[in-house]
Design a protein around this motif. Structure first.
Motif, short mmCIF file in Angstrom:
data_model
loop_
_atom_site.label_atom_id
_atom_site.label_comp_id
_atom_site.label_asym_id
_atom_site.label_seq_id
_atom_site.Cartn_x
_atom_site.Cartn_y
_atom_site.Cartn_z
N HIS A 33 21.87 39.53 -52.48
CA HIS A 33 22.51 38.62 -53.59
C HIS A 33 23.63 37.80 -52.98
CE1 HIS A 33 20.01 41.44 -56.27
NE2 HIS A 33 19.97 40.15 -56.72
N ILE A 34 24.35 38.60 -52.36
CA ILE A 34 25.74 38.16 -51.52
C ILE A 34 25.19 36.92 -50.52
CG2 ILE A 34 27.77 38.48 -50.33
CD1 ILE A 34 27.98 41.08 -52.09
N LEU A 35 24.06 37.66 -49.85
CA LEU A 35 23.67 36.95 -48.61
C LEU A 35 23.16 35.42 -49.23
CD1 LEU A 35 22.71 36.97 -45.45
CD2 LEU A 35 20.69 37.90 -46.19
N LYS A 36 22.59 35.39 -49.98
CA LYS A 36 22.00 34.15 -50.54
C LYS A 36 23.25 33.26 -50.93
CE LYS A 36 20.35 33.49 -54.73
NZ LYS A 36 20.36 32.78 -56.09
N VAL A 37 24.23 33.33 -51.38
CA VAL A 37 25.26 32.45 -51.68
C VAL A 37 25.90 32.22 -50.36
CG1 VAL A 37 27.62 32.77 -52.62
CG2 VAL A 37 25.66 33.73 -53.87
N MET A 38 25.88 33.20 -49.45
CA MET A 38 26.75 32.79 -47.98
C MET A 38 25.82 31.99 -47.42
SD MET A 38 29.91 34.13 -48.49
CE MET A 38 30.66 35.18 -49.47
N LEU A 39 24.56 32.17 -47.30
CA LEU A 39 23.63 31.52 -46.82
C LEU A 39 23.73 29.86 -47.04
CD1 LEU A 39 20.75 33.70 -45.71
CD2 LEU A 39 22.20 32.90 -44.26
N ALA A 40 23.54 29.81 -48.39
CA ALA A 40 23.60 28.55 -48.89
C ALA A 40 24.91 27.79 -48.27
CB ALA A 40 23.83 28.43 -50.47
N LEU A 41 26.09 28.45 -48.32
CA LEU A 41 27.42 27.92 -47.86
C LEU A 41 27.44 27.56 -46.40
CD1 LEU A 41 29.77 30.08 -50.37
CD2 LEU A 41 28.95 27.51 -50.65
N THR A 42 26.90 28.56 -45.63
CA THR A 42 27.17 28.44 -44.26
C THR A 42 26.10 27.44 -43.60
OG1 THR A 42 25.90 30.41 -43.79
CG2 THR A 42 28.35 30.55 -43.91
N ALA A 43 24.62 27.57 -44.30
CA ALA A 43 23.76 26.67 -43.63
C ALA A 43 23.74 25.36 -44.32
CB ALA A 43 22.61 27.54 -43.75
N GLY A 44 24.40 25.12 -45.34
CA GLY A 44 24.27 23.92 -46.12
C GLY A 44 23.23 23.71 -46.95
N VAL A 45 22.17 24.85 -47.33
CA VAL A 45 21.31 24.70 -47.93
C VAL A 45 21.53 24.95 -49.51
CG1 VAL A 45 19.04 25.54 -48.22
CG2 VAL A 45 19.92 25.37 -46.18
N GLU A 46 20.75 23.97 -50.30
CA GLU A 46 21.07 24.23 -51.95
C GLU A 46 20.54 25.92 -52.24
OE1 GLU A 46 19.69 20.94 -54.59
OE2 GLU A 46 19.71 19.85 -52.55
N GLU A 47 21.45 26.23 -53.04
CA GLU A 47 21.19 27.86 -53.26
C GLU A 47 19.90 27.86 -54.21
OE1 GLU A 47 24.40 29.67 -55.48
OE2 GLU A 47 23.30 31.62 -55.46
N THR A 48 19.45 26.95 -54.98
CA THR A 48 18.32 26.91 -55.63
C THR A 48 16.93 26.75 -54.61
OG1 THR A 48 18.43 24.52 -55.78
CG2 THR A 48 19.06 25.94 -57.55
N ARG A 49 17.32 26.50 -53.46
CA ARG A 49 16.18 26.43 -52.35
C ARG A 49 15.94 27.75 -51.51
NH1 ARG A 49 13.78 22.04 -52.80
NH2 ARG A 49 14.67 20.24 -53.58
N LEU A 50 16.96 28.65 -51.64
CA LEU A 50 16.88 29.94 -51.09
C LEU A 50 16.47 31.16 -52.08
CD1 LEU A 50 20.43 29.86 -49.22
CD2 LEU A 50 17.98 29.18 -48.37
N ARG A 51 15.66 31.99 -51.32
CA ARG A 51 15.31 33.19 -52.20
C ARG A 51 15.21 34.27 -50.92
NH1 ARG A 51 8.92 34.89 -52.74
NH2 ARG A 51 9.26 37.14 -53.38
N VAL A 52 16.25 35.09 -51.49
CA VAL A 52 16.18 36.30 -50.34
C VAL A 52 15.78 37.45 -50.60
CG1 VAL A 52 17.91 37.85 -49.03
CG2 VAL A 52 18.38 35.27 -49.59
N VAL A 53 14.88 38.29 -49.99
CA VAL A 53 14.25 39.41 -50.20
C VAL A 53 14.74 40.63 -49.21
CG1 VAL A 53 12.03 40.59 -50.39
CG2 VAL A 53 12.32 38.02 -50.86
N ALA A 54 15.14 41.59 -49.61
CA ALA A 54 15.25 42.76 -48.76
C ALA A 54 14.18 43.65 -48.99
CB ALA A 54 16.45 43.47 -49.16
N PRO A 55 13.08 43.71 -48.18
CA PRO A 55 11.94 44.56 -48.25
C PRO A 55 12.36 46.21 -48.21
CG PRO A 55 11.83 43.39 -46.24
CD PRO A 55 13.23 43.01 -46.73
#
Lengths: 157, 794, 277
Positions: free
Chosen positions: B230-252
């Motif tokens: 969850h935290i990774l999704k927020v941070m990836l949105a901020l650091t890579a400049g991708v809208e958070e709604t376009r990111l899905r993070v899965v920890a298998p």
């Protein structure tokens, strides 16, 4: 080059690069991803499989060196839906947490009991010297193997 | 409060040793870790990393790498600098904290061995690795800053724009006058300097990430070996400049973390950026020796601790000065780690005066961050080692010095001198039980006999009474420490139309068995079988809210959230049942998965039936929404404080210096236990990680900043052959902080064990007059300590 | 980590192997069990152009009774040396040492010849071979044969007196039936290389091999001479590190290694004496 071996009872032949390690062959060519890679120095034992019935670190063996061999991976241990007695013992005794070292640990344990069917605790511990686990502190792994050795169905089979 | 045995509650599933549901997939190889995922067309990334600790990058030549077979692309840091923002640090502990810019790929300068500076993408892993090796870097070397005290001198400043190697100084100094007077009046003063060596977390699964883009939809699924989807999704949105709604993070399936996967790493950002740029799935899987340098390390502190005590050994003040090694950059929570220990240097003791200060420094080494215990093992080590030193100074037994200083059971809730309120505790209860289990008197007699006989192999007995703060954390407390996120946890519980239950949790287990324990929590409250409860987690598309798994927080916060959501579901079910049975809610009893009318038990509705009614919504109370589902976002009112006493018994070969851990007794109190099988497993593993710090593990650097123990051949993670079986016991002092009365157990073993083992080693050597051994207590260090003590006595 | 690319061939006889090795030239390497070579190749500390895989030359896997000596095929695996009844009877030190190499997985693949030919000073079996006064049989290009005494075999760090194109085929171990023996392996984890190791055989005379006390596997000649001159175990062991320059690494300084050698040699001699038939 061409390599042929029997993996979990099924014969197969593939063309491989000479430098392809057995563990990569099993994971990427044979599609058996249960065997894990935990290090690059033959230290951790996560990649342990049985080659002709004996435990081997598949990261320290070329696929070509296994030509003609019988390989058993963690996927080949259970009998249909029935877990192998060693798998069952690991579950019963909580011998795994994250489960990453587990396939290698189970294969090492199966090989250990083949060589020492009724080991002491010290023999179990020494027999696992080549397998690292970061979660369990080994206590329950050792208990599981000792219990498997006592199980009516021979866990080494 | 009295210590009681953990016992299953009559009729309930809580407290039982239920076998884990996670196990069959893990035992058969069916579980899927990131490296196991196979997506057609996947490209493989490999990183070229700095081979020097500190240098300007004169040139990065990618031409050979680009020309190699299978290579699709190769980029330097400069090539991608428009694609990302610096990696995040979420814990600016002071307003003036200095934080260097930390880009996923270094530009202009490298600051530690392993600092990523270029990336190669190829059609196979082998091709990518070959090409990464072919990246040619022209370095202009600079002097390396390795030693912490040297770093403080600013002889060489690593980040020139910051002007200093000091990141921050943080103080906790509630009453300086009280501390000064306590030391002025002290009958005994203990002053010690301890070194917390750097440790490599070494989760057995190396890190890895796979980013699968949908080039025409603009969406990305990120599979990562992470503790914090969850935290990774927020941070990836901020650091890579991708809208958070376009990111899905899965920890298998994730193969352990211990804090090392509680981060936002360069490789995760890079994989996302590369997948975006190349419009193809991109995968990176860490190699062990690579990870030793590029995954965060733990500990890395120099501790100065002083105790003031009265003549009878009662501690009157504790003063602590730390230097904390940040490494080359600040990762996600790097600066906050020492603060998590700052509140614990007074240990389990009733200490009236306290002063703490920490200065954090940059060095040319791998960044540090949270590693199992994060600040708390360091604090516990210092106070528990110092208490033994005080015992020696006062001339009493280690057990006795602790008894004299414990916070008594009747003092809880206890307001500590550091400003926390300890929820509950019975320290003497745990100590008594451990002493009993150990056969302490007999051990001391055996030790005396060996000493008298002058045996080559001497016995050492080490005691450590630890406690820790976990259940991270009340969000408002985190705010006061400048932590940038909250400490709540989310849970949803839904009863499906067929009566099966789904629990959705925001925790992200990676070995802790949440699927089993959360099912037990819901099943216990619902009076159904845990087998009828499914637990969903670690996928932001399924569990959109969560604060993830770290800091022994999952049960106390996440488990409580599951419990509270279950209560809400039951409340709604009760309303439906009352409506359909045409009785008042107060007239309903709930047992064994069904509501029945008190006095007329044949008038009843099972939960499954209520769920179906809620699903069809044909006959619900006026205004009630359909479906039987409820959610909570639980923010705890306080930390929880597990505690216990550990006793280590070692044999020391005084001729070679070899130390053998022969017995280990642990009595832990983590409040109520949901599943004692899992609790014991956590303790066992924790004990070995702490003992490993005491005896084996050391992320050692040479003077040029090269990591000397970068493989599992040189970094000595112990095997089964090095450790004994453990003798464990527990006491149960429920936490009043949450309705389950639970505390958390993920880090306790590690926190308790390093000081217990080191105290045992020093205890064995006490006839020689050896006051301390620096961790790890290697055979050579022990041998030298004995020899130096003998020479000093001549 | 993965090895650099190489060519691979698998001869079916020693003769064929000699031919392939000769054709491969200087960058060709023999591959037996692979447990010395492959780790180096993965670290890219070795990058042979050709691997001649002799791992399945079963003709080189055996233990034979040759009267006053045992003849052990170079490709006999550690596990087989460890469990062989002839070895147990006539060279129990060797059986024991084979069971101490690496870990079970390593012992299932690694071979006695591979371990000796690698010439690693940190390796256990060379020290046992030195203590036992073993001889190594070698075949070279065209089938030429020669014998090399263990004491003449180890030339420098990972260097032996094997010439390019030669294959170690057999280890000849003089029988030490009923002799006292001891192996003292000092390490921090069971799977690790010895920080210092001592292999000792007492059978009238005394043979002592040292692990990790220099750039090559060594014989503790100063101790052996002192014993031959009538020194007590205690006195002789004090010479264990005389004239040696042990390595420095993360686990031990040279000074500490020297100390360990003295302690472990004494313990080895004491244990060997107590075992003496």
């Amino acid at each position: 080059m061409e390599v042929s071996m029997t993996v979990n009872g099924s014969p197969r032949t593939d063309s491989v690069e000479p430098r392809l390690l057995l563990v990569h062959y099993l994971r990427e060519v044979a599609g058996l991803t249960g065997t894990n890679i935990g290090c690059d120095t033959s230290s951790c034992g996560a990649c342990t499989v049985l080659v002709d019935g004996e435990s081997v670190k598949s990261c320290t063996m070329l696929a070509l060196q296994a030509d003609g061999a019988e390989i058993t991976t963690i996927e080949g241990l259970a009998d249909g839906d029935e877990l192998h007695p060693m798998q069952e013992a690991f579950r019963e005794h909580h011998g795994l947490q994250c489960g990453y070292c587990t396939p290698g640990m189970v294969m090492a344990a199966v090989s250990l009991l083949k060589e020492i069917p009724d080991p002491t605790e010290a023999q179990v511990r020494e027999g696992l010297e080549g397998n690292l686990c970061r979660c369990t502190g080994y206590h329950n792994i050792v208990q599981a193997i000792l219990a498997a050795a006592k199980a009516p169905a021979r866990a080494a089979s | 409060m009295t210590a009681v045995e953990a016992a299953p509650r009559a009729g309930g599933v809580l407290g039982t040793r239920l076998r884990r549901r996670e196990d069959p997939a893990l035992l058969t190889g069916e579980a899927r870790f990131v490296a196991d995922l196979q997506v057609p067309g996947t490209l493989h990334a490999a990183f070229a990393r700095s081979s020097v600790a500190h240098a300007r990058i004169a040139a990065v030549d990618l031409s050979v790498a680009r020309s190699m077979p299978g290579v699709v692309a190769a980029y330097s840091g400069a090539d991608l600098s428009d694609e990302w923002s610096p990696l995040p640090c979420a814990w600016p502990v002071t307003a003036d904290m200095k934080s260097p810019v930390h880009l996923p790929l270094a530009v202009g300068k490298v600051n530690y061995v392993g600092d990523a500076l270029a990336v190669v993408v190829a059609t196979s892993e082998y091709a990518a690795r070959d090409a990464a090796d072919a990246v040619v870097v022209d370095y202009e070397p600079l002097p390396a800053v390795v030693d912490l005290e040297d770093a403080l001198s600013d002889r060489v400043v690593i980040h020139e724009d910051l002007g200093t190697n000091s990141s921050y100084t943080w103080e906790l100094n509630p009453d300086q006058g009280a501390v000064d007077s306590a030391f002025a009046a002290a009958a005994h003063v203990v002053s010690a300097r301890y070194v917390q060596q750097r440790l490599i977390p070494a989760a057995m699964e190396p890190r890895g990430v796979l980013v699968v883009p949908q080039p025409f939809g603009g969406d990305y699924t990120i599979y990562s070996a992470t503790q914090i989807p969850h935290i990774l999704k927020v941070m990836l949105a901020l650091t890579a400049g991708v809208e958070e709604t376009r990111l899905r993070v899965v920890a298998p399936s994730v193969g352990g973390g211990f804090g090392s996967k509680l981060n936002v790493y360069a490789e995760e950002v890079a994989a996302l950026v590369l997948a975006r740029k190349l419009r193809a799935p991109v995968r990176w899987v860490e190699e062990r020796s690579e990870g030793a340098q590029s995954t965060i390390q733990g500990r890395g502190q120099v501790q100065h601790i002083e105790l003031a005590a009265a003549a009878d050994g009662r501690v009157t003040a504790v003063r602590v000065r730390l230097i904390a090694d940040m490494g080359a950059y600040l990762q996600l929570v790097t600066p906050g780690v020492p603060l998590l220990g700052a509140f614990l240097y007074s240990g389990v003791y009733d200490v009236p005066a306290y002063s703490f200060s920490c200065t954090a420094v940059f060095t040319n080494k791998t960044p540090t961050d949270a590693y199992r215990g994060a600040g708390r093992p360091e604090a516990t080590y210092a106070i528990e080692r110092a208490m033994d030193a005080l015992a020696a100074e006062v001339g009493v037994e280690p057990v006795e010095i602790r008894r004299r200083n414990f916070i008594p059971p009747e003092a809880f809730p206890y307001s500590s001198v550091a400003g926390l309120v300890y929820d509950s505790g019975n320290f003497v209860g745990a100590l008594d039980k451990a002493v009993g289990l150990a056969g302490y008197e007999q051990l001391r007699a055996d030790q005396a006999r060996r000493r008298e006989a002058g045996d080559r192999v001497q016995l050492g007995i080490g005691v450590s009474s630890y406690f820790e703060m976990c259940g991270l954390a009340p969000s408002r407390v985190l705010a006061s420490l400048n932590y940038s996120a909250g400490g709540w946890e989310a849970a949803t519980v839904r009863v499906l139309p067929t009566g099966k239950v789904q629990v959705v949790t925001g925790t992200a287990p990676h070995g802790q068995g949440h699927e089993t324990s959360w099912a037990m929590i819901a099943a216990d409250r619902l009076g159904i079988s845990p087998e009828d409860v499914d637990v969903l987690h670690s996928d932001t598309a399924i569990a959109p809210y969560g604060m993830d798994t770290y800091g022994s927080r999952s049960l106390a916060v996440g488990g409580t959230a599951v419990h509270l959501a279950t209560e809400r579901v039951l409340d709604k079910a009760r309303s439906i049942a009352a409506h359909q049975l045409e009785v008042a809610e107060e007239d309903l009893d709930y047992a064994a998965g069904a509501f029945s009318v008190r006095g007329t038990p044949e008038k009843a509705m099972p939960l499954a039936g209520i769920a179906f009614e809620a699903f069809t919504a044909h006959n619900l109370p006026e205004g009630m929404e359909p479906n039987l589902e409820a959610s909570t976002h639980w923010d705890p009112p306080n930390f929880t404080f597990p505690f216990g006493t550990h006793i280590a018994v070692v044999e020391v070969d005084t001729e070679t210096g070899a130390v053998r851990l022969v017995r280990y007794i642990a009595v832990d109190d983590c409040g109520n236990q949901v599943n004692p099988l899992i609790v014991e497993g956590q303790i066992h593993g924790g004990i070995v990680q702490g003992a490993a710090q005491a005896l084996w593990e050391d992320a050692a650097y040479d003077a040029d900043g090269n990591l000397l123990s970068a493989s599992l051949m040189d970094y000595l993670v112990p095997s089964a052959a090095e450790v004994p079986s453990f003798e464990t016991g527990s006491t149960v002092t429920p936490s009043p902080t949450n309705p389950l009365g639970v505390k958390g157990v993920g880090e306790a073993g590690t926190i308790g064990s390093a000081p217990a083992v080191l105290n045992a080693v020093v205890d064995a050597l006490s006839p020689f007059g050896v006051p301390d051994i620096t961790m790890p207590a290697t055979p050579e260090r022990v041998w030298r300590a004995i020899r130096e003590a003998q020479e000093a006595r001549k | 980590m993965i090895p650099a690319p190489f060519e691979y061939c698998r001869p079916t006889s020693v003769e064929e192997a000699l031919g392939m090795l000769g054709e491969g030239g200087e960058d060709a390497k023999l591959l037996a069990g692979g447990h010395s070579l492959l780790p180096l190749m993965k670290l890219r500390l070795a990058a042979p152009s050709l691997l001649v895989d002799i791992g399945r030359l079963r003709e080189l896997s055996y233990v034979r009774d040759a009267g006053d000596a045992l003849r052990i095929g170079a490709l006999t695996r550690h596990r087989d040396v460890e469990t062989d009844p002839l070895v147990a009877e006539h060279a129990p030190l060797l059986a024991h040492v084979a069971g101490q190499v690496g870990d079970p997985q390593v012992r299932h693949r690694g071979t006695i010849g591979g371990s000796i030919a690698h010439g690693d000073p940190a390796s256990d079996l060379p020290a046992a071979a030195l203590a036992l006064g073993a001889t190594f049989e070698v075949v070279g290009p065209g089938g030429s044969k020669r014998s090399i005494a263990a004491g003449d075999f180890f030339q420098g760090f990972l260097e032996t007196s094997l010439a390019p194109g030669e294959i170690l085929t057999e280890i000849v171990v003089p029988k030490a039936t009923g002799a006292g023996w001891s192996f003292q392996k000092f390490n921090r984890r069971a799977q690790d290389w010895a920080i210092v190791g001592v292999a000792a055989v007492r059978n009238g005379s005394t043979g002592i091999g040292l692990v990790n006390m220099g750039s090559v596997p060594l014989r503790a000649t100063a101790v052996e001479e002192a014993l031959a001159g009538g020194a007590s175990v205690e006195e002789a062991a004090a010479h264990a590190a005389d004239g040696l320059a042990p390595p420095a690494d993360l686990n031990a300084s040279p000074e500490y290694r020297a100390h360990l050698a003295r302690v472990l040699v004494r313990r080895a001699l004491e244990e060997a004496s107590s075992r003496h038939g």
